[in-house]
Design a protein around this motif. Structure first.
Motif, mmCIF file in Angstrom:
data_model
loop_
_atom_site.group_PDB
_atom_site.id
_atom_site.type_symbol
_atom_site.label_atom_id
_atom_site.label_comp_id
_atom_site.label_asym_id
_atom_site.label_seq_id
_atom_site.Cartn_x
_atom_site.Cartn_y
_atom_site.Cartn_z
ATOM 1 N N GLU A 15 0.815 -1.203 0.000
ATOM 2 C CA GLU A 15 0.000 0.000 0.000
ATOM 3 C C GLU A 15 0.852 1.257 0.000
ATOM 4 O O GLU A 15 0.431 2.304 -0.445
ATOM 5 C CB GLU A 15 -0.934 0.028 1.224
ATOM 6 C CG GLU A 15 -1.940 -1.098 1.292
ATOM 7 C CD GLU A 15 -1.371 -2.371 1.891
ATOM 8 O OE1 GLU A 15 -0.416 -2.302 2.674
ATOM 9 O OE2 GLU A 15 -1.892 -3.440 1.553
ATOM 10 N N ARG A 16 2.054 1.176 0.511
ATOM 11 C CA ARG A 16 2.919 2.356 0.624
ATOM 12 C C ARG A 16 3.718 2.615 -0.639
ATOM 13 O O ARG A 16 4.300 3.662 -0.787
ATOM 14 C CB ARG A 16 3.858 2.190 1.812
ATOM 15 C CG ARG A 16 3.096 2.164 3.119
ATOM 16 C CD ARG A 16 4.011 2.123 4.275
ATOM 17 N NE ARG A 16 3.219 2.036 5.505
ATOM 18 C CZ ARG A 16 3.727 1.929 6.691
ATOM 19 N NH1 ARG A 16 5.021 1.880 6.847
ATOM 20 N NH2 ARG A 16 2.954 1.861 7.745
ATOM 21 N N ARG A 17 3.765 1.668 -1.529
ATOM 22 C CA ARG A 17 4.513 1.856 -2.775
ATOM 23 C C ARG A 17 3.699 2.600 -3.803
ATOM 24 O O ARG A 17 4.207 2.989 -4.820
ATOM 25 C CB ARG A 17 4.911 0.504 -3.364
ATOM 26 C CG ARG A 17 6.020 -0.149 -2.633
ATOM 27 C CD ARG A 17 6.509 -1.309 -3.406
ATOM 28 N NE ARG A 17 5.434 -2.286 -3.544
ATOM 29 C CZ ARG A 17 5.605 -3.577 -3.584
ATOM 30 N NH1 ARG A 17 6.803 -4.073 -3.539
ATOM 31 N NH2 ARG A 17 4.585 -4.398 -3.700
ATOM 32 N N GLY A 18 2.443 2.770 -3.551
ATOM 33 C CA GLY A 18 1.599 3.425 -4.535
ATOM 34 C C GLY A 18 0.414 2.557 -4.839
ATOM 35 O O GLY A 18 -0.044 1.787 -4.013
ATOM 36 N N ARG A 19 -0.075 2.651 -6.045
ATOM 37 C CA ARG A 19 -1.272 1.903 -6.440
ATOM 38 C C ARG A 19 -0.960 0.425 -6.590
ATOM 39 O O ARG A 19 0.103 0.035 -7.036
ATOM 40 C CB ARG A 19 -1.801 2.463 -7.745
ATOM 41 C CG ARG A 19 -2.276 3.900 -7.604
ATOM 42 C CD ARG A 19 -2.800 4.425 -8.913
ATOM 43 N NE ARG A 19 -3.787 3.561 -9.517
ATOM 44 C CZ ARG A 19 -5.099 3.728 -9.445
ATOM 45 N NH1 ARG A 19 -5.573 4.766 -8.791
ATOM 46 N NH2 ARG A 19 -5.940 2.902 -10.028
ATOM 47 N N LEU A 20 -1.928 -0.386 -6.219
ATOM 48 C CA LEU A 20 -1.804 -1.830 -6.376
ATOM 49 C C LEU A 20 -2.364 -2.241 -7.723
ATOM 50 O O LEU A 20 -3.305 -1.627 -8.239
ATOM 51 C CB LEU A 20 -2.576 -2.556 -5.280
ATOM 52 C CG LEU A 20 -2.111 -2.345 -3.848
ATOM 53 C CD1 LEU A 20 -3.064 -3.037 -2.896
ATOM 54 C CD2 LEU A 20 -0.706 -2.858 -3.659
ATOM 55 N N SER A 21 -1.822 -3.295 -8.253
ATOM 56 C CA SER A 21 -2.357 -3.820 -9.503
ATOM 57 C C SER A 21 -3.693 -4.507 -9.221
ATOM 58 O O SER A 21 -4.055 -4.773 -8.072
ATOM 59 C CB SER A 21 -1.379 -4.812 -10.128
ATOM 60 O OG SER A 21 -1.337 -6.001 -9.358
ATOM 61 N N LYS A 22 -4.411 -4.827 -10.271
ATOM 62 C CA LYS A 22 -5.700 -5.491 -10.138
ATOM 63 C C LYS A 22 -5.535 -6.835 -9.434
ATOM 64 O O LYS A 22 -6.330 -7.189 -8.556
ATOM 65 C CB LYS A 22 -6.313 -5.687 -11.521
ATOM 66 C CG LYS A 22 -7.683 -6.276 -11.515
ATOM 67 C CD LYS A 22 -8.236 -6.370 -12.929
ATOM 68 C CE LYS A 22 -9.613 -6.976 -12.919
ATOM 69 N NZ LYS A 22 -10.159 -7.070 -14.281
ATOM 70 N N GLN A 24 -3.132 -7.698 -7.371
ATOM 71 C CA GLN A 24 -2.759 -7.460 -5.974
ATOM 72 C C GLN A 24 -3.977 -7.070 -5.140
ATOM 73 O O GLN A 24 -4.138 -7.525 -4.014
ATOM 74 C CB GLN A 24 -1.682 -6.378 -5.882
ATOM 75 C CG GLN A 24 -0.333 -6.818 -6.390
ATOM 76 C CD GLN A 24 0.641 -5.663 -6.465
ATOM 77 O OE1 GLN A 24 0.247 -4.533 -6.749
ATOM 78 N NE2 GLN A 24 1.911 -5.959 -6.220
ATOM 79 N N ARG A 25 -4.846 -6.228 -5.714
ATOM 80 C CA ARG A 25 -6.065 -5.840 -4.987
ATOM 81 C C ARG A 25 -6.952 -7.053 -4.745
ATOM 82 O O ARG A 25 -7.523 -7.220 -3.672
ATOM 83 C CB ARG A 25 -6.824 -4.762 -5.763
ATOM 84 C CG ARG A 25 -6.184 -3.385 -5.668
ATOM 85 C CD ARG A 25 -7.109 -2.307 -6.206
ATOM 86 N NE ARG A 25 -7.614 -2.562 -7.541
ATOM 87 C CZ ARG A 25 -7.037 -2.190 -8.691
ATOM 88 N NH1 ARG A 25 -5.886 -1.526 -8.650
ATOM 89 N NH2 ARG A 25 -7.603 -2.452 -9.853
#
Length: 108
Positions: A15-22, A24-25
């Motif tokens: 979550e801290r690296r930025g947006r998650l991929s589909k 990963q979500r």
């Protein structure tokens, strides 16, 4: 090279690296769902165990009360004591069965 590891977010929470991929979500949602399901099941079992304990304690008091009542009713009459003993025994067996079978697939 060293800055790539630091800037790439290696070792940080996703979550801290930025947006998650589909993907990963979806993985996070499945993990959260599994965690919630396990927590629900644990709480359900804890609640069922507490109810079974309370039911057992109440049943023990009920059996004791029935035995004492049978003694009082029988008095010194051996025939009446024999007949009441059959009733008390059946009550005790049925009560024990009810306690053992509590929560076994009956919606709890």
């Amino acid at each position: 090279m060293g800055s790539e590891l630091t800037l790439g977010g290696f070792g940080q929470q996703p979550e801290r690296r930025g947006r998650l991929s589909k993907d990963q979500r979806a993985l996070v949602r499945r993990a959260e769902h599994d965690r919630d399901a396990l927590l629900y099941e644990a709480k359900k079992q804890e609640f069922t165990a507490a109810l079974r304990l309370r039911m057992t304690e109440s049943a023990m008091h009920d059996v004791t009360d029935v035995v004492n009542l049978a003694r009082q009713l029988a008095g010194n009459d051996p025939y009446l004591a024999q007949e009441l003993t059959k009733l008390v025994g059946e009550f005790s067996r049925q009560t024990a069965h009810d306690v053992r079978s509590f929560g076994n697939g009956l919606g709890l």
